[in-house]
Design an enzyme around this catalytic site. Structure first.
Site, PDB file in Angstrom:
ATOM      1  N   ASP A  40      33.951  30.340 -61.512  1.00  0.00           N
ATOM      2  CA  ASP A  40      33.939  30.362 -62.975  1.00  0.00           C
ATOM      3  C   ASP A  40      33.761  28.991 -63.631  1.00  0.00           C
ATOM      4  O   ASP A  40      34.435  28.026 -63.260  1.00  0.00           O
ATOM      5  CB  ASP A  40      35.266  30.920 -63.511  1.00  0.00           C
ATOM      6  N   TRP A  64      35.866  30.713 -51.185  1.00  0.00           N
ATOM      7  CA  TRP A  64      36.962  30.618 -52.134  1.00  0.00           C
ATOM      8  C   TRP A  64      38.237  30.183 -51.417  1.00  0.00           C
ATOM      9  O   TRP A  64      38.540  30.641 -50.322  1.00  0.00           O
ATOM     10  CB  TRP A  64      37.167  31.985 -52.790  1.00  0.00           C
ATOM     11  N   SER A 100      41.414  29.752 -63.732  1.00  0.00           N
ATOM     12  CA  SER A 100      40.531  29.482 -64.862  1.00  0.00           C
ATOM     13  C   SER A 100      41.277  29.213 -66.163  1.00  0.00           C
ATOM     14  O   SER A 100      42.406  29.660 -66.362  1.00  0.00           O
ATOM     15  CB  SER A 100      39.560  30.642 -65.060  1.00  0.00           C
TER      16      SER A 100
END
Length: 456
Positions: A40, A64, A100
């Site tokens: 993101d 990730w 995020s």
């Protein structure tokens, strides 16, 4: 033993990585990190005459991992300067990831609000909101008051473990953040937090609650006003497929409506899928010094094959080109920036596309195109009978498979098209229809010569 992450460790690793970088598919004109995994966009903000982009980042592998915040800046949204890592999961309140969030400028200081992700020994998850600031736009300090908002401030009807991705904005001298939450009715929800000083935060309202047919979690919300219209952008997980719409399991939508600032609730009027390609997620926007609303998104999505990782290229993930947003006929229009196009060579049918480039196409009837080789190619174009602009990845040598239980090799948008603008990079296609009325973004990894031709 728990691994210890710090900003210093991350920056040292980036400077001297243990794994060699292979740039075969690394984009030339789309933003990507120096190394490692990104997802993101975060903290997309205009500060002291420059554009700052933060992003979810795991420098140590091309998958990730415990999330850091990478950081870059640009004067023109085309040429990016990589800056030191801004945040690492180095505190008890963000020990399993700095998830995020967003940025805002207050008194010439750059402030970040982000989600601390924590997994307790019993497996339970706590997602809590934190603040950091910088006076130089490079080095960030997490405030001693963290966390500034936990699940304890949420109404009982919401799931405290799913409480993330704050997006900051200011209105009438007060600061707000729209934050993703999950309702116990198993629907997505956006909540509104408020603060006078960016430190002391309180719950304001359930800004918008979803319906059963609108996905179970709304990630990465973004609120802004545009052309006299209130807009909410978010990325719903599990929005039901409907024809050509929402064919990705995880999509991104723009919701138009009106905010009642007495009750602090958003009155929904319309919903549109932002991008109809295979790979577009978690977009975030800013307003720049020219008053433009500009959006950038992650050029990938969850649950898909990650080719650069499988090939051990040492990196994974890129961003879309920045797009200017406007409201036209009650819908969000996305226009690729003239600055971006000016940096790209224009190619013609019959060319071999050796670098990032763009193509302009006029349409009076169906037209179909191919880029690649006879053994490895992607097709795209316009089917006038079906009124569809499409990208078809079914003939790629490197197939990209998702978690969807339906076929996803072909994605399309229903639109009467007269013009296509196609941006080609080493790992992607972006198609803008009728000057930005619709768009399709897909990653594409071609193994051989990229010959561009029209199919008869």
């Amino acid at each position: 033993m728990t691994e210890h992450f710090t900003v210093e460790r991350a920056n040292a690793y980036i400077a001297a990585p243990t794994e060699a970088l292979d740039t075969t598919f690394k984009p030339e004109k789309h933003f990507s990190a120096p190394i490692g995994w990104i997802n993101d966009p975060n903290g997309f903000v205009y500060f002291r005459g420059e554009y700052h982009l933060f992003y979810q980042f795991y420098p140590y592998d091309s998958v990730w991992g415990p999330m850091h915040w990478g950081h870059a800046k640009s004067k023109d949204l085309v040429n990016w300067e990589h800056l030191p890592v801004a945040l690492a999961p180095d505190q008890e309140y963000d020990k399993d990831g700095c998830f995020s969030g967003s940025a805002i400028v207050k008194d010439d200081t750059l402030w970040l609000m982000y989600t601390g992700h924590n997994v307790d020994p019993d497996g339970s998850v706590r997602q809590i909101q934190n603040m950091a600031y910088s006076t130089d736009g490079v080095t960030f300090t997490k405030i001693k008051e963290n966390p500034v908002a936990t699940g304890d401030i949420l109404p009982e009807e919401l799931v405290a473990a799913d409480f993330r991705d704050p997006k900051l904005f200011e209105k009438d001298g007060r600061y707000y953040a729209v934050v993703a939450a999950k309702h116990k009715d198993n629907v997505g929800t956006i909540v509104l937090l408020g603060s006078d000083d960016l430190v002391d935060w309180s719950f304001e309202s359930i800004f918008l609650k979803g319906e059963a047919d609108q996905g179970f979690m709304w990630e990465c919300p973004d609120y802004f006003s545009l052309g006299g219209q209130d807009v909410l952008v978010f990325s719903p997980m599990g929005y039901p497929k409907a024809g050509n719409d929402f064919a990705n399991l995880n999509s991104s939508v723009a919701v138009l409506g009106t905010v009642d600032w007495e009750t602090k609730t958003f009155k929904l009027e319309s919903v549109q899928e932002i991008d109809h390609g295979h790979d577009f997620y978690a977009p975030q926007s800013l307003e720049d010094g020219q008053g433009r609303r500009i959006m950038i998104g992650w050029e990938h999505t969850w649950g898909r094959t990650v080719i650069p990782h499988e090939l051990r290229h040492g990196w994974a993930g890129s961003m879309t080109l920045p797009r200017q947003l406007t409201i036209v006929n009650g819908r969000v229009k996305q226009t690729v920036l003239s600055e971006s196009i000016a940096e790209l060579p224009k190619v013609a049918l019959g060319d071999v596309v050796e670098s990032a480039a763009y193509l302009e196409l006029s349409l009076e009837a169906s037209r179909h195109f191919r880029i690649g080789s006879a053994e490895d190619f992607v097709t795209f174009g316009y089917d006038a009978d079906r009124e569809e602009v499409y990208i078809d990845r079914s003939k790629l040598a490197y197939q990209l498979v998702g978690e969807e239980k339906w076929e996803t090799t072909r994605r399309a948008v229903t639109v009467k098209a007269t013009r296509l603008q196609v941006v080609i990079d080493k790992n992607s296609l972006e198609i803008f229809v009728n000057g930005g009325q619709e768009s399709l973004t897909s990653v594409v990894y071609l193994t051989q010569e990229r010959y561009l031709e029209e199919l008869k």
